[in-house]
Write an enzyme that holds these catalytic residues in place. Structure first.
Site, PDB file in Angstrom:
ATOM      1  N   GLU A  39       4.075   4.310   1.309  1.00 37.56           N
ATOM      2  CA  GLU A  39       5.467   4.586   1.720  1.00 37.56           C
ATOM      3  C   GLU A  39       6.286   3.294   1.729  1.00 37.56           C
ATOM      4  O   GLU A  39       7.256   3.155   2.466  1.00 37.56           O
ATOM      5  CB  GLU A  39       5.533   5.256   3.102  1.00 37.56           C
ATOM      6  N   GLY A  40       5.890   2.355   0.881  1.00 33.33           N
ATOM      7  CA  GLY A  40       6.517   1.026   0.825  1.00 33.33           C
ATOM      8  C   GLY A  40       5.697   0.061   1.676  1.00 33.33           C
ATOM      9  O   GLY A  40       5.490   0.325   2.858  1.00 33.33           O
TER      10      GLY A  40
HETATM   11  C1  LIG Z   1      -3.815   6.187  -0.646  1.00 24.23           C
HETATM   12  C2  LIG Z   1      -2.533   6.033  -1.361  1.00 24.23           C
HETATM   13  C3  LIG Z   1      -1.667   7.104  -1.450  1.00 24.23           C
HETATM   14  C4  LIG Z   1      -0.454   6.983  -2.140  1.00 24.23           C
HETATM   15  N1  LIG Z   1       0.347   8.091  -2.277  1.00 24.23           N
HETATM   16  C5  LIG Z   1       1.462   8.006  -3.063  1.00 24.23           C
HETATM   17  C6  LIG Z   1       2.257   9.161  -3.343  1.00 24.23           C
HETATM   18  O1  LIG Z   1       1.971  10.263  -2.852  1.00 24.23           O
HETATM   19  N2  LIG Z   1       3.334   9.037  -4.141  1.00 24.23           N
HETATM   20  C7  LIG Z   1       3.685   7.839  -4.688  1.00 24.23           C
HETATM   21  O2  LIG Z   1       4.657   7.798  -5.415  1.00 24.23           O
HETATM   22  N3  LIG Z   1       2.957   6.715  -4.448  1.00 24.23           N
HETATM   23  C8  LIG Z   1       1.848   6.778  -3.653  1.00 24.23           C
HETATM   24  N4  LIG Z   1       1.089   5.645  -3.424  1.00 24.23           N
HETATM   25  C9  LIG Z   1       1.520   4.361  -3.970  1.00 24.23           C
HETATM   26  C10 LIG Z   1       2.060   3.411  -2.910  1.00 24.23           C
HETATM   27  O3  LIG Z   1       3.314   3.837  -2.454  1.00 24.23           O
HETATM   28  C11 LIG Z   1       2.084   2.001  -3.486  1.00 24.23           C
HETATM   29  O4  LIG Z   1       0.741   1.582  -3.556  1.00 24.23           O
HETATM   30  C12 LIG Z   1       2.889   1.005  -2.688  1.00 24.23           C
HETATM   31  O5  LIG Z   1       4.261   1.316  -2.739  1.00 24.23           O
HETATM   32  C13 LIG Z   1       2.687  -0.434  -3.120  1.00 24.23           C
HETATM   33  O6  LIG Z   1       2.766  -0.583  -4.504  1.00 24.23           O
HETATM   34  P1  LIG Z   1       1.599  -1.355  -5.287  1.00 24.23           P
HETATM   35  O7  LIG Z   1       0.328  -0.775  -4.820  1.00 24.23           O
HETATM   36  O8  LIG Z   1       1.899  -1.275  -6.713  1.00 24.23           O
HETATM   37  O9  LIG Z   1       1.660  -2.822  -4.777  1.00 24.23           O
HETATM   38  P2  LIG Z   1       2.526  -4.017  -5.395  1.00 24.23           P
HETATM   39  O10 LIG Z   1       3.945  -3.587  -5.486  1.00 24.23           O
HETATM   40  O11 LIG Z   1       1.886  -4.519  -6.612  1.00 24.23           O
HETATM   41  O12 LIG Z   1       2.429  -5.091  -4.246  1.00 24.23           O
HETATM   42  C14 LIG Z   1       1.326  -6.013  -4.115  1.00 24.23           C
HETATM   43  C15 LIG Z   1       1.657  -6.963  -2.992  1.00 24.23           C
HETATM   44  O13 LIG Z   1       2.835  -7.700  -3.309  1.00 24.23           O
HETATM   45  C16 LIG Z   1       3.799  -7.567  -2.303  1.00 24.23           C
HETATM   46  N5  LIG Z   1       5.139  -7.599  -2.850  1.00 24.23           N
HETATM   47  C17 LIG Z   1       5.612  -6.931  -3.923  1.00 24.23           C
HETATM   48  N6  LIG Z   1       6.903  -7.206  -4.103  1.00 24.23           N
HETATM   49  C18 LIG Z   1       7.269  -8.039  -3.130  1.00 24.23           C
HETATM   50  C19 LIG Z   1       8.504  -8.679  -2.748  1.00 24.23           C
HETATM   51  N7  LIG Z   1       9.624  -8.469  -3.442  1.00 24.23           N
HETATM   52  N8  LIG Z   1       8.503  -9.465  -1.656  1.00 24.23           N
HETATM   53  C20 LIG Z   1       7.364  -9.659  -0.951  1.00 24.23           C
HETATM   54  N9  LIG Z   1       6.196  -9.099  -1.246  1.00 24.23           N
HETATM   55  C21 LIG Z   1       6.148  -8.300  -2.331  1.00 24.23           C
HETATM   56  C22 LIG Z   1       3.492  -6.225  -1.673  1.00 24.23           C
HETATM   57  O14 LIG Z   1       4.031  -6.116  -0.361  1.00 24.23           O
HETATM   58  C23 LIG Z   1       1.994  -6.241  -1.675  1.00 24.23           C
HETATM   59  O15 LIG Z   1       1.523  -6.986  -0.593  1.00 24.23           O
HETATM   60  C24 LIG Z   1      -0.104   5.749  -2.718  1.00 24.23           C
HETATM   61  C25 LIG Z   1      -0.974   4.667  -2.594  1.00 24.23           C
HETATM   62  C26 LIG Z   1      -2.164   4.797  -1.937  1.00 24.23           C
HETATM   63  C27 LIG Z   1      -3.079   3.608  -1.868  1.00 24.23           C
END
Ligand SMILES: Cc1cc2nc3c(=O)[nH]c(=O)nc-3n(C[C@H](O)[C@H](O)[C@H](O)COP(=O)(O)OP(=O)(O)OC[C@H]3O[C@@H](n4cnc5c(N)ncnc54)[C@H](O)[C@@H]3O)c2cc1C
Lengths: 383, 262
Positions: free
Chosen positions: A364-365
């Protein structure tokens, strides 16, 4: 100023608490082991009205609003996270996308079966190259006559493997992206070209599943554009505000449960000839959990109440999401610490709670993104 | 068939109860209240009888209790009760089972009834008298601690829990039945039903509306609570560690030699 919940939400709370104790707690171990929620339990949740709780009664909902949803998720926080993980994305993300972004016909067509739990929904935004930077999505939707052809894929979509209704966010105008180039579509699972890819293996949340969704020349009727073309990103952000409040409520409930288990344990575990609760070191851990739960509960109810007034809550939603997810993680850590070795063992539900809490700071972000949202709002407003 | 269910609101079974400043009642701050579980069995049974009769019945819930008790009545309406009556007057605070039976007699008589269902006992004061006193006042047959109930035309067949067994009794309607654990599993109120119950009218006759007053209530009282004291605190438990077989042996030994319960 009145801090009491409306009477109907107190009745709701008791009903959910009884349901959790009688029906969910006894099977939480089984759900963990078998990685599946028994279908009859989902049916019971549906019959009680869980899947439509906040939505207006005219669409088949319970009419209890976001505050009611917060009470429901708070109480569900006391048991395995699997149950709320099936429910929350269905209601707060997919359902709210339709409520906030959909046309009257779409609300009338899709919300009633969703509220009844006859159709399960999911919210598909994340892609391999679009996580925190959700606007960087690559799934493409192109108009061909009276339909759209969608190509691309989504990952980690909660309920993706079981959903009948999929809210898909796709690019309709690459030049505009978040500023009018992203459109949401209501996809039904039998639309040609829709496919479920691999189901993920996760750290926790066993019993709830995330899956890859693949769209290969998927055909979507133009009337299934959710609301207006180009409004997708705004709709997604509004729905995510609700998702974040709901997540916070669940985190508060989990914290409360961890606190209660820890008090119980601290009062009964004897070392050095007295219950460990008599040590100030243990007491202060309990106190920190209690302060957090109290603060988290109040701020979450406030955010939910404000959402129910129809006011913008992005800042509050990001705040409660951050505060309560960190609270639940700290509480899980402290609870394991208070329990000592037994807290690390599979025979106790604490190690499960510990793993299940971890996701709260990511989905959820991420909390970094929440802080970014709050910071932007703070700096813009100057306060 | 007119079914009347008498129900009390009591502290949640999980509530931590402490004695109030007056030393004669409990401190209600921070306590959540629920429908007395035995009264909930009674209500559920009323609803099931109605369902078995194909809806040819009404279930009315009556509660004597302070304003907070409205929540219990709304819960009952959400579970499926057709109507609810709330009776309260400040003079009823501290009223005993005999006085409550007087008030309930007036209330159920005003409503009209064929069957009165009560819980066997309220889990807070545990007097287990109100249902039976009510039956006595009304001059009706009663079956106490019932675990199975069937309506057969104008009579009832009730299974009663007795020491070490079951007694089956038959009684003519109208009658009073008190519910025992095991009678049924109460349903949960659904979310739409909770919202509908919010908008329902609740009858509030007041003492005067029942032909009663504070003096009559006081006259009916047969006992007075002098003081309440908390149960002595329980000592911390003990964890018997080790291999299951070894631990079981240790536990049996402790239960026999130290606790002397085996
Ligand atoms: C169990 C599970 C269920 C999920 N369910 C859904 C769902 O139903 N629908 C859906 O659409 N998505 C879903 N997701 C996806 C989830 O919303 C994303 O994993 C999440 O938004 C983070 O994206 P990412 O994993 O690509 O991490 P990334 O964006 O790659 O981030 C990696 C790290 O970098 C940091 N970071 C990135 N950008 C910045 C910035 N600008 N400033 C500071 N730090 C930064 C992040 O905070 C994090 O610590 C799910 C994920 C999981 C694990």
């Amino acid at each position: 100023m009145d801090f009491n919940l409306p009477q109907e939400l107190e009745i709701l709370r008791k009903m959910v608490r009884d349901f959790v104790n009688d029906r969910l707690q006894p099977i939480s171990e089984k759900v963990e082991e078998e990685d599946e929620i028994p279908p009859e339990i989902i049916r019971e949740m549906a019959e009680l009205g869980f899947f439509g709780l906040p939505f207006p009664e005219e669409y088949g909902g319970g009419g209890m609003g976001e505050l009611g949803m917060a009470v429901l998720l708070e109480e569900l926080g006391a048991t395995s996270a699997a149950f709320s993980n099936v429910l929350a994305p269905h209601v707060e993300l997919a359902g709210m996308s339709i409520l906030f972004g959909g046309t009257e016909e779409q609300k009338k067509k899709y919300l009633p079966p969703m509220c009844a739990g006859e159709k399960i929904a999911c919210f598909a935004l994340t892609e391999p190259n679009a996580g925190s930077d959700a606007a960087n999505l690559a799934t493409r939707a192109e108009r061909r006559g009276d339909r759209y052809i969608i190509n691309g894929s989504k990952i980690w979509i909660t309920n993706g493997n079981i959903a009948d209704i999929i809210i898909v966010y796709a690019l309709t105008d690459p030049a505009l992206r978040a500023r009018g180039g992203i459109t949401a579509f209501i996809v039904e699972r039998d639309f040609p070209g829709f496919k479920v890819g691999k189901v993920d293996r996760k750290m926790g949340l066993r019993g709830s599943h995330t899956a890859e969704l693949i769209f290969e020349n998927m055909e979507v009727p133009a009337e299934n554009v959710l609301g207006e073309v180009g409004m997708g990103f705004i709709t997604a952000m509004k729905a995510l505000d609700m998702g974040r409040i709901g997540l916070a409520a669940g985190a508060v409930g989990a914290t409360q449960k961890l606190l209660e288990m820890s008090i119980q344990w601290a009062n009964t575990r004897v070392q050095f000839g007295r219950p460990i609760a008599e040590n100030q070191a243990i007491q202060w851990m309990l106190v920190d959990m209690a302060i957090g739960a109290h603060a988290g509960r109040l701020m979450t109810y406030h955010a939910a109440w404000k959402a129910d007034q129809g006011l913008r809550v992005s800042r509050e939603a990001a705040m409660v999401k951050t505060f309560c997810s960190e609270l639940a993680n700290r509480a899980a850590d402290l609870a394991v610490q208070i329990h000592g070795g037994i807290g690390y063992m599979k025979e106790y539900p604490l190690e499960r709670a510990y793993r299940d809490a971890r996701i709260l700071k990511i989905y959820e972000g991420t909390n970094e993104i929440q802080r970014l949202v709050i910071a932007r709002d703070l700096l813009k407003a100057g306060k | 068939m007119r079914i009347v269910v008498c129900a009390k609101q009591v502290p949640d079974t999980e509530a931590r109860v402490t004695v109030g400043k007056d030393g004669r009642s409990i401190d209600e701050t921070g306590i959540t209240f629920i429908i007395n579980p035995y009264d909930e069995f009674a209500l559920e049974e009323g609803l099931r009888i109605k369902e078995r009769l194909g809806g040819q019945a009404t279930v009315t819930m009556v509660c004597v209790g302070p304003p907070r008790a409205e929540e219990a009545l709304r819960t009952g309406l959400a579970m499926g009760a057709d109507a609810a009556v709330h009776v309260w007057d400040d003079s009823l605070a501290g009223a005993d089972a005999a006085a409550l039976a007087l008030v309930l007699q007036a209330a159920v008589t005003q409503l009209g009834f064929d069957l009165i269902l009560c819980g066997r006992v309220a889990i807070d004061d545990a007097s287990a008298q109100v249902g039976l006193r009510l039956a006595e006042r009304l001059g009706l047959p009663h079956a106490n601690a019932v675990t199975k109930l069937e309506v057969q035309g104008s009579k009832l067949v009730a299974h009663r829990e007795v020491e070490g067994g079951v007694e089956v009794v038959e009684l003519p309607l109208p009658a009073v039945v008190t519910a025992q654990k095991g009678l049924n599993e109460p349903r949960y109120p659904t979310i739409p039903a909770i919202m509908k119950a919010r908008r329902r009218e609740i009858g509030r006759p007041g003492l005067a509306g029942l032909g009663l007053d504070a003096g009559k209530v006081a006259d009916a009282c047969r006992s007075e609570v002098l003081s309440l004291a908390p149960a002595p605190a329980r000592k911390g438990g003990r964890l018997v560690a080790g291999e299951p077989q070894e631990a079981a042996r240790t536990l049996a030994h402790l239960l026999r030699e130290e606790a002397k319960v085996l």
